[in-house]
Motif scaffolding. Structure first.
Motif, mmCIF file in Angstrom:
data_model
loop_
_atom_site.group_PDB
_atom_site.id
_atom_site.type_symbol
_atom_site.label_atom_id
_atom_site.label_comp_id
_atom_site.label_asym_id
_atom_site.label_seq_id
_atom_site.Cartn_x
_atom_site.Cartn_y
_atom_site.Cartn_z
ATOM 1 N N SER A 113 -7.615 1.198 -8.594
ATOM 2 C CA SER A 113 -7.896 -0.216 -8.412
ATOM 3 C C SER A 113 -7.073 -0.838 -7.532
ATOM 4 O O SER A 113 -7.357 -1.854 -6.881
ATOM 5 C CB SER A 113 -8.245 -0.836 -9.735
ATOM 6 O OG SER A 113 -6.735 -0.755 -10.572
ATOM 7 N N GLU A 114 -5.661 -0.511 -7.753
ATOM 8 C CA GLU A 114 -4.557 -1.098 -6.986
ATOM 9 C C GLU A 114 -4.925 -0.816 -5.433
ATOM 10 O O GLU A 114 -4.629 -1.880 -4.955
ATOM 11 C CB GLU A 114 -3.378 -0.472 -7.441
ATOM 12 C CG GLU A 114 -1.932 -0.977 -6.875
ATOM 13 C CD GLU A 114 -1.810 -2.298 -7.383
ATOM 14 O OE1 GLU A 114 -1.104 -3.025 -6.987
ATOM 15 O OE2 GLU A 114 -2.269 -2.621 -8.671
ATOM 16 N N ASP A 122 -7.728 -0.477 -4.084
ATOM 17 C CA ASP A 122 -8.879 -1.285 -3.764
ATOM 18 C C ASP A 122 -8.394 -2.622 -3.748
ATOM 19 O O ASP A 122 -9.154 -3.470 -2.534
ATOM 20 C CB ASP A 122 -9.875 -1.170 -5.068
ATOM 21 C CG ASP A 122 -10.669 0.277 -5.130
ATOM 22 O OD1 ASP A 122 -10.797 0.788 -3.818
ATOM 23 O OD2 ASP A 122 -11.211 0.421 -5.879
ATOM 24 N N TRP A 123 -7.700 -3.343 -4.325
ATOM 25 C CA TRP A 123 -7.177 -4.558 -4.305
ATOM 26 C C TRP A 123 -6.617 -4.872 -2.979
ATOM 27 O O TRP A 123 -6.931 -5.688 -2.350
ATOM 28 C CB TRP A 123 -6.396 -4.769 -5.610
ATOM 29 C CG TRP A 123 -5.559 -6.091 -5.314
ATOM 30 C CD1 TRP A 123 -4.338 -6.265 -5.582
ATOM 31 C CD2 TRP A 123 -5.983 -7.456 -5.271
ATOM 32 N NE1 TRP A 123 -3.667 -7.582 -5.278
ATOM 33 C CE2 TRP A 123 -4.904 -8.147 -5.142
ATOM 34 C CE3 TRP A 123 -7.324 -8.042 -4.871
ATOM 35 C CZ2 TRP A 123 -5.019 -9.643 -4.842
ATOM 36 C CZ3 TRP A 123 -7.370 -9.371 -4.721
ATOM 37 C CH2 TRP A 123 -6.071 -10.310 -4.785
ATOM 38 N N ALA A 171 -8.874 -4.877 -0.199
ATOM 39 C CA ALA A 171 -9.731 -6.062 -0.120
ATOM 40 C C ALA A 171 -8.751 -7.149 0.621
ATOM 41 O O ALA A 171 -9.273 -7.781 1.341
ATOM 42 C CB ALA A 171 -10.190 -6.575 -1.320
ATOM 43 N N GLN A 172 -7.550 -7.105 0.181
ATOM 44 C CA GLN A 172 -6.728 -8.101 0.900
ATOM 45 C C GLN A 172 -6.784 -7.999 2.379
ATOM 46 O O GLN A 172 -6.783 -9.000 3.082
ATOM 47 C CB GLN A 172 -5.229 -7.925 0.279
ATOM 48 C CG GLN A 172 -4.744 -8.598 -0.895
ATOM 49 C CD GLN A 172 -3.530 -8.492 -1.301
ATOM 50 O OE1 GLN A 172 -3.093 -7.254 -1.656
ATOM 51 N NE2 GLN A 172 -2.775 -9.479 -1.295
ATOM 52 N N GLU A 185 2.406 1.954 -3.203
ATOM 53 C CA GLU A 185 1.515 2.368 -4.289
ATOM 54 C C GLU A 185 1.166 3.562 -4.090
ATOM 55 O O GLU A 185 1.176 4.673 -5.155
ATOM 56 C CB GLU A 185 0.267 1.258 -3.935
ATOM 57 C CG GLU A 185 -1.105 2.044 -4.751
ATOM 58 C CD GLU A 185 -0.646 2.068 -6.418
ATOM 59 O OE1 GLU A 185 0.065 1.030 -6.895
ATOM 60 O OE2 GLU A 185 -1.427 2.488 -7.072
ATOM 61 N N TYR A 245 0.673 -1.357 0.045
ATOM 62 C CA TYR A 245 0.091 -0.179 -0.104
ATOM 63 C C TYR A 245 1.019 1.172 -0.055
ATOM 64 O O TYR A 245 0.626 2.366 -0.669
ATOM 65 C CB TYR A 245 -0.798 -0.057 1.174
ATOM 66 C CG TYR A 245 -1.783 1.293 1.435
ATOM 67 C CD1 TYR A 245 -3.092 1.491 0.796
ATOM 68 C CD2 TYR A 245 -1.390 2.395 2.150
ATOM 69 C CE1 TYR A 245 -3.542 2.541 0.833
ATOM 70 C CE2 TYR A 245 -1.858 3.253 2.365
ATOM 71 C CZ TYR A 245 -3.177 3.551 1.810
ATOM 72 O OH TYR A 245 -3.935 4.717 1.917
#
Lengths: 622, 623
Positions: A255-256, A258-259, A262-263, A235, A232
């Protein structure tokens, strides 16, 4: 029956406790005054010089008196074996006598050490010995000594050396976290092997295993969370660099992100607490210096310069992640965790406490806003997006208050006030007020610095009563009883102000005068002490006259005494024998009339015919 | 509330016979008062007590006058009187079992507490009923008896009281059982009645009568017999020896017996031979006390120095039974034998322990032996006169073996049975007691009880007029030169040069040996053998000053006794760990305290004693 139940519980304790003791060291009473004495005895026992060894043995005899029946087995066994070696080197004993002494010491060692390993079903000695790393031939030697032919002296000597070595490695070198090993490399390796072996086999290990496994699992999980968090961070830095200066872009979560989110949510399902822990480990919500530099944040050592706010850039850096994670449960956990961390580091003046305080403050502000329902629906998107919370988060406020109070620091009054304002249902007005006062007194900042006028307006007029005031009052009453000997102390009403100087002054006062408690003791007992002194006039017993501040010296230590382990050695003493005390020999049988025998022998040490007759008549032949 | 309705008619019946007094004179009002430490309260302000007492009596009798005993409203049992005091109204034979502590004063009528009848002329009694021991029961006695004025009357009253006592005991059992049943049915457990709140305000909590002492039938019979022997016309002064395995309620029985005897006698002698759990002293002592006050609490609440104490120095005597018997003999020789003597013995009754007990019985030749034993658990054979007579002890022989060799030694008028003539051998009476409720003391590990009684003893170091309890290391110690007191380590051989390592920060017996302590030098004087001598108290060696050659000692022994102390005995009894570990406000390391010692390392623990027995038993199970 009850006796059995009573003794069973303490016996269960040693085996169950090691795992627990790892977590919290238990303070126990031991026979040595301090580390120095322990080291001295260990070195003495193993030095090889029989004069020094004898000295160490003498000290162990004193330990034995202190310990009573609680003497550690390993110390006892070591002393017995060393005693044999000392006897051996003195050359006073013949080989047969030496075999007997060595033999008993060896048998005792093998039995005592392995017996502690016995479970409910009796196991063979060899197996138990193997478990703790005692060579099998030593066990065989024991069997030979008890059931077979007496072995040769050389074998006994060898057994003694091997066993002493075992004791050194397994007990002395490991006890008290000892690092005092003067051995070479391969020996060390060997020792580690033995240790590992022993630990794997010992029952202590069996108990630790599940915990150890859990610990390992926890560690792995922690690593996983860290990995995700690092991704994170990377990013966010990437976004910052590519789209320079437009930190607003952080809010349009890619989107990165968001991914990643989610993880983390996935991981949170598994263990929220561990995620909170990871977030609060260095390098994430609590930045390292290099991270601050990269974000161009100037770090100020002054603690209040940030006004309980996280620097905006840093806030924006983490906001997308946090607003995604901060569910009701997680918020509770995170805040409590933050207070817990704060408790650990509240004294240090580094980044950590500062960021913790500011993050707590930010979170509370966010909650306050969202709970008050002030969220402006029609406000522009960016504004609303900056918030940490989107929905109301009803927390367990009492728990939050508790954890806040458990982590006292300079900012506690402020944080407490925030909590008390937000919390629903509210505490009563008076409890809020009192809590705030207490917090501010405790943190020695005086009345709450940033409190709302309603709460603090009357605080300045009233002095704050502390324990000292109560003690002072008690002392006053005492003095009135004693015809008011010292009245001038009345001026010293401990009124506390905001100033730090005042506090220091008072501390000084306590040092120069007396501790209030002790003072109390003095004034109250002065008369009593004088009376005692008078009653002891002309006696060997006296009341210590020197002005000693006894409260500074723990039991067993006197003013001026050092920790020198030789400090209590005696160089001269005299022996005294009592003539009219029953000497053991008389007591062979209760039938002797010892009342008569115990009459002091008047004519010196020699018996008269009369005495002799009495003794003879008291004798019994069985 | 149902309880009260049940109780009321019974009271009415009792009262009817006495005519005039409305509500019956049988009701008792008790004032448990003052929540603060009773010991302190005892010392403080008797003047105030006497002033207020009249008011209390008036207050209590006002209840009877208005017919509130039995109470007009159901459920009214206790009323809060003032801050920290409450008045409790008990109809006859009503019992209150409680835990907690308070000061008890009987205002009207009489109540019985662990056998002791408290009447209105008694001063406030400190009462302790902690959770570690069997809960105490307060029981109202029927009818108030005026204190007898002269001796003749006293005797008559004593006999009368004794007769009625027997009746009471027998009656007392029935209500006990019935009561417990009733209370379980009618008393909602969760309800916190106003009465509970009132009791809580003085520091006691009501509990189920099941937690109280259950007096079994055999106990009753034994007690009756003993009281008759002690108070009735009986040739000779009774010597009662109480024995039995651990946790069968020996101490509780003793307390009960002493209290019962104190109802009739001004003083009872009590000899403590249980060095593990002494009643009046810290552990490790054999002692002889004259008991004049009722014993209303566990040992750690009434630590005192009896007039004869010998410090044995260990909590068990297996290692040196000879010295143990020496000590017992010495203490017993100081007994005047003018009043009844109650002797408590150790719970060690297996193997050598039983043999030692037989030695002890021969030595003390009691007139009565109370043998406590559980019916289903025959730990020891019945100690009948014959059994004691014929079986060998640990250090003495049975009759047959010793008979021939005693011939010709006429001048031995020993404490043992007179040899030769069998018939004149002291015959004791065996009273076999089956306690139905063997939980006394079993709830708490003996090590903790040792520590508690040491702490109870050390409590005397605190001066009563300061509110706060000062840590021990803050107190001003006494000092005494090395060469003025002899020193002896009792159960361990310590190298003389290292003896101060054993003495420092240790628990010592402060004793008095008849010899003058001779001193050639200014160094310490070490005794070559362990003396059997009077122990005047205990202390903690707060420090050893090797330079100035002084011992610094903290002790509550009063100075007039302290000046007699010329011998320090160091036993195997340790200062409670909490005293050393809990020292506050110390900078740096506390001597003898470490957090680095790791018990999980092989060999770090102590020798386990009973393990082998356990293993053997297990083996048998397998075989």
């Amino acid at each position: 029956m009850a006796a059995r139940a009573g003794t069973a519980s303490p016996r269960g304790r040693p085996s169950a406790s090691p795992a627990r003791r790892r977590l919290k060291p238990l303070r126990t009473v031991v026979a040595w005054r301090g580390r120095a004495e322990w080291d001295q005895v260990m070195v003495g026992l193993y030095c090889g010089d029989s004069r020094l060894q004898q000295g160490a043995l003498d000290r162990v005899s004193a330990w034995k008196s202190r310990y009573g029946s609680k003497m550690p087995l390993a110390v006892d066994c070591t002393a017995e074996l060393i005693r044999c070696k000392v006897l051996d080197s003195s050359g006073r004993l013949k080989s047969h006598e030496l075999i007997l002494s060595y033999g008993l010491a060896l048998v005792r060692f093998v039995n005592l050490i392995t017996e502690r390993k016995q479970k409910t079903v009796r196991l063979p000695l060899r197996q138990l010995a193997r478990e703790v790393g005692i060579p099998v031939w030593v066990v065989d030697l024991r069997h030979e000594l008890t059931h077979g032919k007496l072995p040769r002296l050389a074998l006994c000597r060898k057994g003694c050396d091997v066993v002493l070595d075992w004791l050194r490695k397994m007990y002395w070198n490991r006890q008290l976290g000892n690092n005092l090993c003067e051995k070479d490399e391969d020996e060390k390796q060997e020792q580690e092997e033995v240790e590992a072996n022993a630990e794997l086999n010992s029952d202590a290990w069996v108990i630790q295993t599940p915990q150890h496994a859990a610990c390992q699992k926890h560690k792995e999980f922690h690593e996983k969370v860290r990995d995700v968090l690092i991704s994170y961070k990377n990013e966010q830095f990437r976004v910052m660099e590519t789209v320079s200066k437009s930190r607003e872009l952080w809010f349009d979560s890619s989107s990165e992100v968001d991914w990643i989110l989610a993880q983390i949510k996935d991981l949170m399902q598994e263990n929220r607490v561990a995620v909170a822990e990871a977030l609060l480990s260095d390098g994430f919500l609590i930045p390292k210096m290099d991270c601050l530099k990269m974000l161009n944040i100037k770090y100020e050592a002054n603690k209040e310069v940030w006004q309980f706010k996280i620097p905006p850039i840093f806030y924006c850096f983490w906001q997308p992640l946090l607003s995604g994670l901060l569910s009701r449960n997680f918020t509770q956990i995170l805040i409590e965790k933050m207070f817990m961390e704060l408790r650990e580091c509240s004294d240090s003046s580094e980044l950590r406490p500062q960021f913790l305080i500011n993050w707590i403050s930010e979170l509370l502000t966010g909650i306050a806003k969202v709970n008050a329902g002030k969220k402006k629906q029609l406000c522009n998107k960016q504004e609303s997006v900056k918030e940490l919370f989107l929905h109301k988060v009803p927390l367990q406020w009492i728990r939050v208050t508790d954890s806040c109070l458990q982590a006292p620091c300079w900012a506690t009054p402020h944080l407490l006030q925030m909590i008390l304002t937000i919390m629903r249902p509210r505490l009563s007005r008076s409890s809020r007020k009192n809590l705030l006062y207490l917090a501010s007194i405790y943190t020695e900042g005086g009345p709450p610095p940033l409190s709302s006028p309603g709460l603090s307006s009357d605080s300045s007029e009233q002095p704050i009563y502390t324990i000292e005031s109560l003690q002072w009052r008690a002392r006053q009453e005492n003095q009135v009883k004693n015809q008011g000997q010292i009245v001038e102390k009345e001026e010293n009403v401990p009124e506390r102000d905001n100033g730090v100087e005042e506090v220091e002054e008072e501390e000084e006062e306590m040092v120069t005068e007396t501790n209030p408690l002790e003072g109390l003791g003095h004034s109250g007992t002065m008369v009593a002490i004088a009376e005692k002194r008078a009653a002891l006039q002309g006696s060997a017993w006296q009341i210590t006259a020197d002005e000693v501040r006894w409260k500074d010296f723990p039991l067993g230590k006197l003013p001026g005494q050092t920790d020198d382990p030789d400090g209590l050695m005696l160089d001269n003493y005299s022996m005294m024998s009592l003539l009219d005390q029953p000497v053991r020999e008389e007591w062979k049988s209760l039938n002797t009339n010892s009342a008569e025998l115990n009459i002091p022998v008047t004519g010196g040490l020699l018996w008269t015919q009369n005495d002799f007759y009495k003794i003879k008549s008291g004798l019994q032949l069985f | 509330t149902g309880r009260w309705r049940r109780a009321a008619p019974r009271t009415g019946r009792g009262g009817a016979g006495r005519g005039a007094a409305p509500g019956g004179g049988g009701g008792s009002a008790v004032m448990p008062a003052r929540r603060s430490r009773p010991r302190r309260a005892l010392a403080r302000a008797p003047a105030r007590a006497s002033r207020t007492e009249a008011a209390w009596r008036e207050f209590a009798s006002s209840f009877t006058r208005t017919g509130m005993v039995p109470p007009a409203e159901p459920g009214l049992v206790a009323v809060e009187a003032a801050e920290g005091t409450a008045v409790l109204l008990l109809p006859p034979q009503q019992a209150l079992t409680f835990t907690g502590k308070c000061r008890l004063r009987c205002l009207y009528g009489a109540v019985r507490l662990l056998g002791f009848a408290v009447a209105s002329h008694h001063p406030g009694l400190p009462v302790f009923s902690p959770a570690t021991h069997c809960a105490l029961s307060l029981e109202a006695l029927p009818g108030a008896r005026p204190p007898a004025a002269d001796l003749r009357q006293l005797r008559a009253a004593a006999r009368g009281a004794m007769r009625s006592h027997r009746v009471r005991l027998r009656d007392g059992r029935v209500p006990f059982r019935g009561h417990s049943l009733l209370s379980r049915i009618f008393e909602p457990q969760s309800n916190f009645t106003p009465e509970d709140a009132v009791l809580a305000s003085v520091g006691i909590v009501k509990c189920s009568p099941d937690n109280g002492l259950q007096v079994s039938e055999s106990t009753c019979l034994a007690l009756e017999e003993l009281i008759q022997a002690c108070c009735g016309e009986y040739e000779g002064i009774p010597v009662v020896l109480v024995c039995g395995p651990k946790n069968t309620g020996k101490s509780t029985f003793n307390r009960y017996l002493i209290n019962l005897l104190l109802n009739h006698l001004p003083v009872v002698e009590y000899m403590e031979c249980d060095i593990g759990q002494a009643e009046f002293t810290p552990p490790g002592c054999v002692s002889l006390s004259s008991v004049t006050e009722p014993v209303l609490g566990p040992p750690y609440t009434h630590q005192q120095m009896p007039h004869k104490v010998v410090y044995y120095g260990q909590t068990s005597c297996e290692q040196d039974t000879e010295r143990y018997l020496d000590v017992v003999k010495y203490v017993f020789s100081c007994c005047k034998k003018e009043v009844p003597l109650v002797i408590n013995t150790m719970g060690w009754v297996k193997g050598d322990g039983l043999l030692l007990l037989i030695d002890l019985i021969r030595l003390l030749s009691p007139s009565h032996i109370v043998q406590m034993d559980l019916c289903d658990w025959e730990a020891m054979p019945p100690l009948t006169p014959d059994h004691v007579h014929f079986s060998a002890g640990l250090h003495t022989k049975g009759k047959q073996q010793s008979k021939c060799k005693q011939l010709g030694l006429g001048d031995l008028e020993s404490w043992k049975y007179p040899e030769g003539e069998d018939m004149s051998a002291p015959q004791h009476k065996l009273l076999y007691v089956n306690p139905e409720f063997p939980r006394a003391g079993a709830a708490v590990h003996s090590g903790i009880l040792h520590d508690m009684s040491i702490l109870g003893y050390l409590g005397h170091l605190q001066s009563p007029d300061i509110g706060a309890v000062l840590p021990l290391h803050c107190l001003v110690p006494y000092q005494v030169p090395f060469n003025a007191v002899a020193l002896r380590v009792i159960h361990t051989d310590v190298a003389p040069s290292n003896i101060m390592y054993a003495v420092n920060a240790s628990w010592v017996g402060l004793c008095c040996i008849p010899e003058e302590v001779r001193c050639q030098t200014d160094g310490p004087v070490l005794l070559t053998q362990t003396p059997i001598c009077d122990c005047l108290g205990f202390g903690i060696v707060r420090g050893v000053d090797v330079e100035k050659k002084l011992y610094h000692i903290l002790t509550p022994v009063p100075p007039e006794n302290l000046r007699l102390v010329n011998c320090l005995l160091l036993g195997n009894i340790a200062i409670p760990e909490c005293v050393l570990v809990g020292q506050q406000g110390i900078e740096g390391e506390i001597p003898y305290v470490t957090s680095d010692y790791n018990y999980s390392i092989v060999g770090s623990g102590k020798l386990r004693k009973n393990k082998q027995h356990l293993l053997k038993r297990k083996e048998c199970d397998y075989a």
